[in-house]
Write an enzyme that holds these catalytic residues in place. Structure first.
Site, PDB file in Angstrom:
ATOM      1  N   CYS A 162       0.821  -1.214   0.000  1.00 45.20           N
ATOM      2  CA  CYS A 162       0.000   0.000   0.000  1.00 45.20           C
ATOM      3  C   CYS A 162       0.853   1.262   0.000  1.00 45.20           C
ATOM      4  O   CYS A 162       0.473   2.267  -0.571  1.00 45.20           O
ATOM      5  CB  CYS A 162      -0.965  -0.003   1.187  1.00 45.20           C
ATOM      6  SG  CYS A 162      -0.181   0.285   2.782  1.00 45.20           S
ATOM      7  N   CYS A 164      -1.312 -17.205  -0.052  1.00 45.19           N
ATOM      8  CA  CYS A 164      -0.459 -16.683  -1.135  1.00 45.19           C
ATOM      9  C   CYS A 164       0.902 -16.284  -0.588  1.00 45.19           C
ATOM     10  O   CYS A 164       1.882 -16.230  -1.308  1.00 45.19           O
ATOM     11  CB  CYS A 164      -1.115 -15.500  -1.839  1.00 45.19           C
ATOM     12  SG  CYS A 164      -0.969 -13.935  -0.962  1.00 45.19           S
ATOM     13  N   CYS A 168      -4.538  -9.415   5.651  1.00 44.69           N
ATOM     14  CA  CYS A 168      -4.375 -10.651   4.894  1.00 44.69           C
ATOM     15  C   CYS A 168      -5.670 -10.844   4.116  1.00 44.69           C
ATOM     16  O   CYS A 168      -6.750 -10.774   4.695  1.00 44.69           O
ATOM     17  CB  CYS A 168      -4.144 -11.838   5.822  1.00 44.69           C
ATOM     18  SG  CYS A 168      -4.131 -13.403   4.922  1.00 44.69           S
ATOM     19  N   CYS A 221      -6.244 -13.563   2.226  1.00 46.77           N
ATOM     20  CA  CYS A 221      -6.475 -14.971   1.885  1.00 46.77           C
ATOM     21  C   CYS A 221      -7.026 -15.816   3.024  1.00 46.77           C
ATOM     22  O   CYS A 221      -7.932 -16.611   2.827  1.00 46.77           O
ATOM     23  CB  CYS A 221      -5.177 -15.629   1.443  1.00 46.77           C
ATOM     24  SG  CYS A 221      -4.357 -14.874   0.055  1.00 46.77           S
ATOM     25  N   GLU A 235     -14.451 -21.041  -3.997  1.00 44.66           N
ATOM     26  CA  GLU A 235     -15.379 -19.917  -4.079  1.00 44.66           C
ATOM     27  C   GLU A 235     -16.694 -20.106  -3.298  1.00 44.66           C
ATOM     28  O   GLU A 235     -17.162 -19.170  -2.657  1.00 44.66           O
ATOM     29  CB  GLU A 235     -15.700 -19.631  -5.555  1.00 44.66           C
ATOM     30  CG  GLU A 235     -14.495 -19.110  -6.306  1.00 44.66           C
ATOM     31  CD  GLU A 235     -14.712 -19.058  -7.798  1.00 44.66           C
ATOM     32  OE1 GLU A 235     -14.807 -17.965  -8.339  1.00 44.66           O
ATOM     33  OE2 GLU A 235     -14.793 -20.139  -8.420  1.00 44.66           O
TER      34      GLU A 235
HETATM   35  S1  FES Z   1      -1.764 -15.219   2.675  1.00 42.79           S
HETATM   36 FE1  FES Z   1      -2.331 -14.038   0.941  1.00 42.79          FE
HETATM   37  S2  FES Z   1      -2.586 -12.099   1.793  1.00 42.79           S
HETATM   38 FE2  FES Z   1      -2.212 -13.320   3.534  1.00 42.79          FE
HETATM   39  S1  FES Z   2       3.264  -1.265   2.343  1.00 43.11           S
HETATM   40 FE1  FES Z   2       3.812  -0.344   4.189  1.00 43.11          FE
HETATM   41  S2  FES Z   2       2.055  -0.588   5.365  1.00 43.11           S
HETATM   42 FE2  FES Z   2       1.435  -1.270   3.423  1.00 43.11          FE
END
Ligand code: FES
Ligand code: FES
Ligand SMILES: Cc1cc2nc3c(=O)[nH]c(=O)nc-3n(C[C@H](O)[C@H](O)[C@H](O)COP(=O)(O)OP(=O)(O)OC[C@H]3O[C@@H](n4cnc5c(N)ncnc54)[C@H](O)[C@@H]3O)c2cc1C
EC number: 1.2.3.7
Length: 1328
Positions: A40, A110, A154, A156, A1254
């Protein structure tokens, strides 16, 4: 002196650097440590987390805490030591117990978030050990452990297994409470469990601070960096600070810095001429306490402020309350580096919606400022009113909070309470409104029974005003008054005139009503003779998360059916797993960023850069004109047609790619794209189509092939005639959802010999990426190679939408003959991703008085956006799960509308989640109109096997396969559904401000196998390499494939074939190595890939048989050696083609959820969810459990939290973690029980297995329905209150609960004015 620090024990000396360089940039571009991920870049996700260790040479102590490396400036870590996840442990030195437990608890899918998670946990452990160094082991408690990943997202796992890992390190954990894992089997005794858990000992497993840094630390502390080389100054006294400010030329831009977390919000890209680090000035980093109060230096971190306030909290209750509130600010790592002063200055100078200013206003704090050489003291409210202090180069020195102690006398009381309504309950989201109230009240003598307000300070913030304010008019009104309902009613009226959100503020009325609600919550319990009604329960403490998993392992097809640990899980945890952006790039690599359109329909007249200056580092700007002559302007393709890579002369939707800026770094490319100026011309163009209604008016639709348009069922006309009751033209609308894969879209393209290109793409559809690139460049497909190893979360978003990213890189590489890489920033990713299809649904339903539906007619307008993408499959996908009830007869008219909006694509359970939900909404509506129990209406409309056949034809399968009724009944018992329905009723009877609901929802989800290739090759040492068409996107496909190959080759029945699994490696997808890979989508790619490799194994076993038979029993190695000697072909590949008659099948599941709604804030708490899901014979129950839980939590996001909207031009509004809220650990059910039913033999399935990726997402509708039930109770109550004061809510019993049911939505349905209404009633009629 030089900038010196250590990373994972390794020394780094940098003799000059751009001071705006972040630690993340340095780690990713200048070191081999790639565990630190960028997801992010704004402090909101935790993927970039590292541990910072600081040594104090005076105390000879090391302090360790987590920080967000994406916000931390490299110069500020001078003399510090950084630990990343690979620094804790790795493949070479051995994994850390944290990594091993992440793997064993199946807590990484992932893997993109996992290194950051590990650091959060590690930092909690290091802190626990540090704070209490005398402890034998760690002292982390379960409650701390549960919260240690609050700042990590997360997408996933659904968090439950991650929380189990964290809890497994807690000293007070009951080991039996931990969830399903690979360390022990259910029922084993506690000693065995403990023994099997990878041991953790702080002495062995905590990293130590490097000695070489300790030696140098004093120099660092007293010298700082040579500011001529670094443009970074570290003053060590106020005088030095003053001189630094004074000496910088007046025209120089200057930035004071402490944690630099402010850039996470403001995304300042400005490069300042000089940075002044104010964290080393003693006066600004001290905390001083005396009898008058507490003084806190402006550079003190929020975490240290909390600790200091907590220390004092025994005697000073106000401080304790403030500290508790501050723990919800941002997340732990933000609080560890963000300073109190930084927060106040952001609030003062840039309208930041601060919590701290609100708390300090209520405590009547003052601040000291450095103005030139002068120090000035002002009250906080005055400070907030001053012109921006940042602009006038004033420095905030310290904050002074007076000590408030209870006045003497038994009948006088000092009260302090703070409030915060935010999309996430324990932090990591800004509040809609915050408030803090201080009051001194005295209990009056019995004759004048009541409570008198002697003094009060009422502060409100974050509501959309310029800054936090004191509601002085209300304070004055209440002071000296005896509290009563009528007084409170008047106070509320006054407050509403004061809380005036600014014009641009979203949910303005909601925010106002929150302020009212908080005032009410504070004073209400003080009003004497309060009613039979229970109090407001202001302590909304978070109970421990609890869970249970019932999973059946089977060894019939060993090792298929066993809960084998996910391939590469420990690698993912240590951060060594390689994602596209981790591939080392060559020094000449260029980086790309898209320039996108902001107009929905316009001619593009010109593209230039701001002030006609080419920004730093820009190498080229590529548009459709740069596509080779022999090529085509194509950026994606599906079965339904292509989509362009770039707009040509005309842009046809906002967010469309117009050009690619190629620059020397990603930062420069992103900045240049932002500086691009596009001139548009809208003359002589018709109006764009921006709604489905417009599309209907202009007959703008995509064609839907009959194959994707299911047939109606039965005679609707007749059904309607037979129905006793009808609902006509009911309408509902569903919005979109963004994928929020943690790894944004990314690709790297390398030019190769003979006009060919090699592309690494994070894609769910490399075969299509390959073909699109070849068509775009006009070269043969054999000249393109696309490689995909793993994808950091896909959820459908890395299928079609990955294609233009990879194609643009390929175009750049082809044209410029240099490697080109793209790593989309989150904002651009969100603008281009598309996400789920929004839709408008209208229906007529006819039913009997007992709730049985006789006929349903549905009309749907699906907003597909501008390109067909895969939208023409939507009618089929929606109508599948919608048929989960026996509607008697069903007809529909589904239109796939083409609009001038970004094209929507398949997101996990595309159409299916909407179809299933629409069915629930109709059932809810029927029940509501009959005033019947909705569960009874659901039950009466559940399919019998016969009606299932009528609605699903041959897909219905055999009688025994229809397990939904069994699941329905089983869950009723295991979730104690009936008892809890009664308990919910009782709760609702005796609570006014909290209401509960409980709901049970069934699902039927149709899936389809597609042709999938596989290849199994046995190497000369007996190891096995496997390739499959399916992509590992976190769903455990590689693990299941590995198991299947072990099972398949095990059929050779030689010695040691049991151990084969250890010799099998699934490798990256290479589109030239294995063709026809197709899409990884639709929940069945794991199964199909498994079947493909099983078929390969059958061929290989057949080929090995003669060798085996000739030589009798032998080991696997000998067998392979002999087969090599005999030139047996030990590589087999196949394309699995499912039988038409059995390629589609149905999945079943049932979910029960219980939710509690807070009528004051609109917050919904998911108290408990129980799921039962039929996985057939699970290929790997650990993997399937992860899929079920993860999908359910993603569904919670869709139904309850995530708003992905577009503005009036069709441009996506949300830009990142500040305004897009996916579930965090505090949004999941407090109690989460999942049972995977092993329903035995299914002859047409791959070893009897069924899909899990899904369908469970659909079950999250149970949370939405439970919330709807709770709201219904609130509305019932509201209806019973008379009100004629003008504050009427729409409080009838017929209502539609929108998706997502966010806090403002829930609150407005419960009644934005419920407090006023209640007070009016109690004042005028005394009838509540
Ligand atoms: S394991 Fe995929 S985002 Fe956490
Ligand atoms: S990449 Fe740093 S908190 Fe998301
Ligand atoms: C992800 C995230 C979530 C957050 N959530 C919340 C929340 O829920 N509630 C809340 O209240 N806050 C929240 N914040 C804000 C956070 O508290 C501030 O970012 C932090 O306190 C700023 O401190 P800093 O030391 O990092 O300031 P910096 O970023 O270093 O500085 C911020 C600004 O203030 C100036 N400055 C700093 N110190 C001084 C000084 N002493 N005198 C003059 N100017 C100065 C700087 O020049 C800069 O312009 C959040 C921030 C992030 C990134």
């Amino acid at each position: 002196m030089d900038l010196e620090f250590a990373i994972n024990g390794e020394r780094f000396n940098i003799n000059s650097i751009d001071p705006s360089t972040t630690l993340l940039e340095f780690l990713r571009f200048n070191t081999p440590f790639k565990s630190v991920k960028l997801a992010c870049g704004e402090g909101g996700c935790g993927a970039c987390m590292v541990l910072l260790s600081k040594y104090d040479p005076e105390l000879e102590k090391v302090k360790e805490f987590s920080i967000n490396s994406c916000l931390t400036l490299l110069c500020s870590i001078n003399g510090c030591s950084i630990t990343t996840s690979e620094g804790l442990g790795n493949t070479k030195k051995g994994f850390h117990p944290i990594h091993k437990r992440f793997a064993g608890f199946h807590a990484s899918q992932c893997g993109f978030c996992t290194p950051g998670m590990c650091i959060s946990l590690y930092s909690a452990l290091a802190n626990a050990a540090g704070y209490n160094s005398s402890s034998k082991s760690n002292e982390l408690t379960v409650s701390e452990a549960e919260k240690c990943v609050v700042g990590n997202l997360c997408r996933c796992t659904g968090y439950r297994p991650i929380v189990d890992v964290c809890k497994s390190f807690a000293s007070d954990v009951d080991i039996e409470d931990l969830g399903f894992n690979s360390f022990w089997k259910k029922g084993e005794n506690k000693e065995v469990m403990l023994e099997n858990l990878p041991p953790y000992n702080p002495k062995d497993h905590l990293v130590t601070f490097p000695e070489f840094l300790k030696k140098n630390k004093k120099k660092v502390v007293y010298n700082g960096l040579d500011h001529s080389r670094y443009r970074w100054t570290t003053p060590f006294s106020i005088d030095e600070l003053h001189n630094s400010i004074k000496s910088s030329n007046s025209g120089d831009s200057l930035k004071l810095v402490v944690g630099n977390t402010g850039t996470g919000y403001y995304k300042d890209e400005e490069r300042f001429d000089r940075y002044i680090d104010i964290s080393q000035i003693p006066e600004m980093s001290m905390i001083k306490k005396d009898e008058k109060g507490i003084e806190i230096g402006a550079a003190v971190t929020i975490s240290n402020v909390i600790d200091a306030l907590m220390e004092e909290s025994k005697s000073f209750y106000v401080f304790k309350k403030m500290a508790a509130h501050m723990e919800k600010i941002g997340n732990r790592s933000i609080r560890n580096s963000g300073s109190i002063g930084g927060n106040l200055v952001m609030a003062q100078s840039r309208k930041f919606p601060s919590d701290i200013t609100t708390l300090l206003l209520a405590a009547d704090a003052s601040v000291y400022m450095l103005n030139g050489k002068k120090t000035e003291k002002v009250r906080l409210w005055e400070f907030l009113e001053l012109p921006s202090i940042s602009d006038s180069r004033l420095v905030l020195l310290k904050v002074e909070i007076p000590l408030w102690t209870a006045p003497s006398g038994d009948d006088t009381e000092l009260l302090f309470q703070s409030y915060r309504a935010s999309p996430r309950s324990i932090g990591n989201a800004l509040p809609y409104v915050n408030a803090a109230f201080f009051a001194v009240v005295s209990r009056q003598e019995l004759s004048r029974s009541g409570v008198m307000v002697d003094k009060c300070l009422l502060a409100f913030g974050s509501y959309g005003g310029d800054h936090s304010i004191r509601a002085t008019e209300v304070e004055n009104f209440l002071t000296g008054k005896l509290l009563s309902y009528s007084v409170l009613y008047e106070a509320v009226g006054l407050l509403k005139g004061i809380i005036v959100p600014g014009k641009e503020t979203t949910h303005a009325e909601y925010r106002k009503s929150l302020a009212v609600g908080f005032l009410f919550e504070f004073f209400y319990p003080l009003i004497e003779n309060s009613h039979r009604i229970c109090s407001l329960d202001p302590e909304k403490s978070l109970p421990f998360l609890s869970s249970s998993q019932q999973v059946l392992e089977s060894n019939e097809f060993h090792p298929i059916g066993e809960a084998v640990i996910k391939v590469g899980a420990a690698l993912q945890a240590s951060g060594e797993a390689v994602f596209v952006d981790d591939i080392p790039t060559l020094p000449d690599c260029l980086h790309g960023a898209f320039i996108y359109s902001t107009e929905p329909l316009a001619k593009i007249k010109n593209i230039s850069f701001s002030e006609n200056v080419t920004p730093t580092g820009v190498f080229a700007v590529l548009t459709f004109k740069d596509i080779p002559k022999q090529g085509q302007n194509i950026g994606s393709k599906t079965l339904f047609g292509p989509g362009p890579l770039f707009a040509d002369e005309l842009t046809i939707y906002a967010g469309q790619r117009i050009a690619l800026v190629v620059a020397d770094t990603q930062k420069h490319a992103d900045k240049a794209a932002k500086l691009a100026v596009v001139e548009y011309d809208k003359q002589n163009l018709e109006e764009p189509i921006l709604t489905v209604e417009d599309a209907v008016k202009r007959s703008s639709f995509f064609e839907v092939h009959p194959m994707f348009y299911p047939e109606p069922v039965g005679d609707v006309l007749k059904g309607m005639q037979e129905a006793e009751l009808k609902i006509h033209s009911a309408e509902l609308r569903l919005k979109s959802q963004y994928f929020f894969y943690m790894e944004p879209q990314t690709a790297l393209a390398l030019p190769d010999e003979d006009n060919s290109v090699k592309v690494f793409s994070s894609s769910q559809a490399p075969e299509y990426v390959h073909s699109v690139i070849a068509t775009c460049l006009g070269i043969q497909e054999h000249s393109v190679r696309v490689i995909t190893r793993r994808v950091g979360g896909g959820f459908g978003g890395k299928a079609v939408k990955s294609m233009p990213v990879a194609t643009a890189c390929a175009l750049g590489a082809y044209k410029l003959q240099r490697p080109v890489k793209m790593y989309l920033n989150r904002k651009t990713d969100m603008i281009m991703a598309g996400g789920r299809h929004p839709m408008k649904i209208t229906y007529n339903v006819g039913f009997r008085s007992d709730g049985k539906v006789m006929a349903l007619e549905v009309t749907m307008l699906i907003d597909a956006g501008i390109e067909p993408d895969v939208s023409p499959i939507m009618p089929r996908n929606i109508m599948g799960p919608l048929r989960k009830y026996d509607w008697g007869a069903l007809s529909f008219d589904v239109k796939v509308c083409k609009t001038n909006l970004l094209s929507r694509t398949a997101m996990r359970a595309p159409g299916e989640v909407q179809g299933s939900y629409i069915a629930e909404s109709i059932i809810e509506n029927v029940a509501s109109s009959l005033q019947m129990d909705v569960d009874a209406v659901r039950k009466i409309n559940l399919h019998t096997y016969e009606s299932l056949g009528k609605f699903y034809k041959h897909i219905a399968g055999d009688h025994g396969e229809y397990t939904l009724p069994l699941l329905w009944d089983k869950l009723e018992i295991s979730s104690k559904f009936k008892e809890r329905v009664e308990m919910v009723k009782e709760f609702n009877m005796c609570n006014v401000w909290r209401k509960k609901g409980i709901s049970r929802v069934p699902i039927i989800h149709q899936v389809m196998h597609r042709p999938t290739p596989g290849k199994v090759s046995i190497l000369s040492d007996g190891s096995v390499v496997v390739e499959v068409g399916g992509i590992e996107i976190g769903q455990g496909l590689w693990t299941k494939v590995q198991q299947m190959v072990a099972y398949g080759l095990g059929m050779v029945k030689c010695k040691e074939s049991e151990e084969l699994i250890k010799r099998i490696r699934v490798v990256q997808n290479d589109t030239l190595g294995l063709i026809q890979g197709g899409f990884t989508a639709g929940s069945t790619t794991s199964e199909s890939s498994c079947e493909a490799v099983r078929l390969c194994c059958v061929i290989l076993v057949e080929r090995l048989k003669p060798t085996m038979e000739k030589s009798g029993s032998m080991t696997w190695n000998t067998l392979i050696q002999q087969a090599y000697a005999q030139a047996v072909n030990l590589s087999a590949s196949t394309l699995y083609k499912p039988e038409y008659s059995s390629m589609e099948y149905l999945n079943y599941g049932v979910g029960v959820s219980e939710a509690k709604v807070d009528l004051v804030t609109g917050r919904t708490e998911i108290l408990r969810s129980d799921i039962i899901y039929d996985c057939g014979k699970s290929l790997n129950p650990a993997v399937d459990l992860g899929q079920i839980e993860g999908a359910f939590v993603q569904g919670i996001g869709f139904f309850m939290m995530e708003e992905y909207t577009t503005d009036e031009k069709g441009l996506v509004v949300q830009q990142g973690t500040w305004d897009y809220h996916i579930p965090t650990v505090d949004s999941i059910p407090k109690q989460f029980n999942v049972e995977i039913l092993n329903t035995g033999h299914h002859k047409n399935r791959v070893l009897s297995s069924k899909a899990s990726g899904e369908p469970p997402l659909l079950l999250a509708a149970s949370v939405h329905c439970a919330t709807r039930a709770a709201i219904r109770e609130a509305r019932k109550q509201s209806l019973s209150w008379n009100c004629n004061d003008g504050n009427r809510d729409e409080s009838g019993m017929d209502f539609e609960l929108p998706v997502p049911a966010t806090m403002p939505v829930v609150k407005s349905l419960c009644g934005l004015y419920s407090v006023e209404k209640y007070l009016y009633n109690v004042t005028h009629f005394k009838n509540v």
